[in-house]
Design an enzyme around this catalytic site. Structure first.
Site, PDB file in Angstrom:
ATOM      1  CD  GLU A  82       7.479  66.262  -0.583  1.00  0.00           C
ATOM      2  OE1 GLU A  82       8.119  65.471  -1.317  1.00  0.00           O
ATOM      3  OE2 GLU A  82       6.310  66.609  -0.823  1.00  0.00           O
ATOM      4  CE  LYS A 130       4.767  68.533  -3.778  1.00  0.00           C
ATOM      5  NZ  LYS A 130       4.926  67.165  -3.207  1.00  0.00           N
ATOM      6  CB  CYS A 175       8.588  66.683  -4.009  1.00  0.00           C
ATOM      7  SG  CYS A 175       8.879  64.989  -4.574  1.00  0.00           S
TER       8      CYS A 175
HETATM    9  C1  ACM Z   1       6.163  64.082  -4.393  1.00  0.00           C
HETATM   10  O1  ACM Z   1       5.778  65.173  -4.786  1.00  0.00           O
HETATM   11  N1  ACM Z   1       6.445  63.876  -3.127  1.00  0.00           N
HETATM   12  C2  ACM Z   1       6.356  62.978  -5.332  1.00  0.00           C
END
Ligand code: ACM
Length: 257
Positions: A39, A110, A143
């Site tokens: 990420e 995300k 993530c």
């Molecule tokens: C995250 O979502 N980077 C823990």
């Protein structure tokens, strides 16, 4: 297919130094068909402010980072999925971008923002989708999406054979759920985590590639490392748990949709 994860530490706020580091790492992964990076690999993670993040981030169409990755794709004939701090207008998205030798093939933003990300990024505004890339049906998550089984299920129901999961995991138990998501959805998963510390956050490494029966095909330690695994993604189209149990068709969606 041969899948590689490059687990490494981006240099916070120093794109050119991150690119220098990736040059040698990507060369080591050159046998792969598809490489997954963590990420926010272009910037690092722990921004002080939205202003700082805006200053450090790139747009998809004018990205030195993505241009570098596309060059690597041309050189080594692989594709790369990378976490990417994406700027669009005055807004930021914590994205995952798939590139190959011809350009950008897919973008995911995300959906589930973690902690201070809520002060920096917009929550994703693109529907979950699966694309067919070089004969493989791919989905992407980022993530903290790990916490939400609905997202994984939705991609699997759309036919994903492999879910790519660039990550900057910090909670010590996060990786433990990944084999179960592979198992219950009968999909392959590649969780590419990072290492290193930025201010109060330490990233936990332990990147993981899992198979359709929940087996761990490869798992990294907590140092810089390249994982490489060969598997047949088409195995994920077999949803039969027993001759009489289909993991998807047996769902009682009349009772819990
Ligand atoms: C995250 O979502 N980077 C823990």
């Amino acid at each position: 297919m041969k899948l590689a994860i490059v687990q490494f530490e981006p240099k916070f706020g120093d794109l050119l130094q991150t690119i220098e580091k990736l040059k040698s790492l990507l060369k080591k992964a050159k046998e792969a068909d598809l490489v997954v990076l963590p990420e926010l690999a272009n910037t690092g993670y722990n921004f002080d402010s939205k202003e700082q993040a805006l200053h450090l981030s790139e747009t998809i169409n004018e990205s030195v980072f993505l241009a570098f990755l596309m060059d690597a794709c041309r050189k080594y004939q692989f594709s790369v999925a990378t976490g990417f701090s994406e700027k669009e207008g005055g807004k930021l998205y914590n994205s995952s971008v798939l590139v190959d030798e011809t350009g950008v093939k897919s973008v995911y933003r995300k959906l589930h923002l973690f902690m201070n990300e809520k002060n920096i990024f917009e929550a994703g505004n693109i529907d979950l989708s699966v694309i067919e890339h070089k004969g493989i049906k791919l989905g992407m998550l980022v993530c903290f999406d790990w916490m939400f089984p609905e997202a994984w299920r939705k991609l699997a129901l759309q036919g994903a054979e492999l879910i790519l999961h660039p990550s900057n995991l910090v909670l010590p138990y996060a990786q433990s759920v990944i084999p179960s998501y592979s198992l219950v959805n009968r999909v392959f998963i590649a969780t590419a985590n990072r290492i290193g510390t930025e201010k109060e956050l330490t990233f936990t490494g332990q990147s993981i590639i899992t198979g359709t029966k929940g087996e761990v095909l490869a798992k990294a330690g907590e140092k810089e490392e390249i994982l490489m695994v060969e598997f047949d993604p088409k195995q994920s189209n077999d949803k039969m748990i027993t001759p009489l149990n289909d993991a998807f068709k047996d769902r009682r969606i009349d009772k819990y949709e």
